[in-house]
Design a protein around this motif. Sequence first.
Motif, PDB file in Angstrom:
ATOM      1  N   ALA A   1       1.424  -1.379   0.067  1.00 47.36           N
ATOM      2  CA  ALA A   1       0.187  -0.338   0.335  1.00 47.36           C
ATOM      3  C   ALA A   1       0.771   1.367   0.095  1.00 47.36           C
ATOM      4  CB  ALA A   1      -1.176   0.058   0.787  1.00 47.36           C
ATOM      5  N   TRP A   2       2.498   1.086   0.370  1.00 49.97           N
ATOM      6  CA  TRP A   2       2.942   2.395   0.437  1.00 49.97           C
ATOM      7  C   TRP A   2       3.104   3.566  -0.270  1.00 49.97           C
ATOM      8  CZ3 TRP A   2       7.886   3.510  -2.740  1.00 49.97           C
ATOM      9  CH2 TRP A   2       8.612   4.460  -1.274  1.00 49.97           C
ATOM     10  N   PRO A   3       2.882   2.678  -1.969  1.00 45.67           N
ATOM     11  CA  PRO A   3       2.855   3.485  -3.006  1.00 45.67           C
ATOM     12  C   PRO A   3       1.883   4.670  -3.366  1.00 45.67           C
ATOM     13  CG  PRO A   3       3.557   1.429  -3.745  1.00 45.67           C
ATOM     14  CD  PRO A   3       3.596   1.200  -2.356  1.00 45.67           C
ATOM     15  N   PHE A   4       0.345   4.097  -2.553  1.00 46.74           N
ATOM     16  CA  PHE A   4      -0.746   4.431  -3.102  1.00 46.74           C
ATOM     17  C   PHE A   4      -1.144   5.627  -2.186  1.00 46.74           C
ATOM     18  CE2 PHE A   4      -0.237   0.927  -5.242  1.00 46.74           C
ATOM     19  CZ  PHE A   4      -0.726   0.850  -6.088  1.00 46.74           C
ATOM     20  N   VAL A   5      -0.089   5.438  -0.951  1.00 45.25           N
ATOM     21  CA  VAL A   5      -0.089   6.494   0.435  1.00 45.25           C
ATOM     22  C   VAL A   5       0.008   8.074   0.060  1.00 45.25           C
ATOM     23  CG1 VAL A   5      -0.069   7.118   2.540  1.00 45.25           C
ATOM     24  CG2 VAL A   5      -0.266   4.241   2.122  1.00 45.25           C
TER      25      VAL A   5
END
Length: 64
Positions: free
Chosen positions: A60-64
């Motif tokens: 999920a990190w790239p989409f935060v």
Amino acid sequence: MQMLRKRPPGSDNDSSRRRGAATLDYVLVLGVIVSLAALMIPMSRHAITVVYDIICTLVAWPFV
């Protein structure tokens, strides 16, 4: 001259004493394995949860 005869391997009492010691060894090993299993099951559940959280964070990190 007197002939000496060899006894059969299972005729003396040493084998029965060793059989009792083997049973004691078996019970002690079972005690250790059961204790380790009782400790590892809750720890493994926690480890799986932590790894799941890390993977979710990395995905999920790239989409935060």
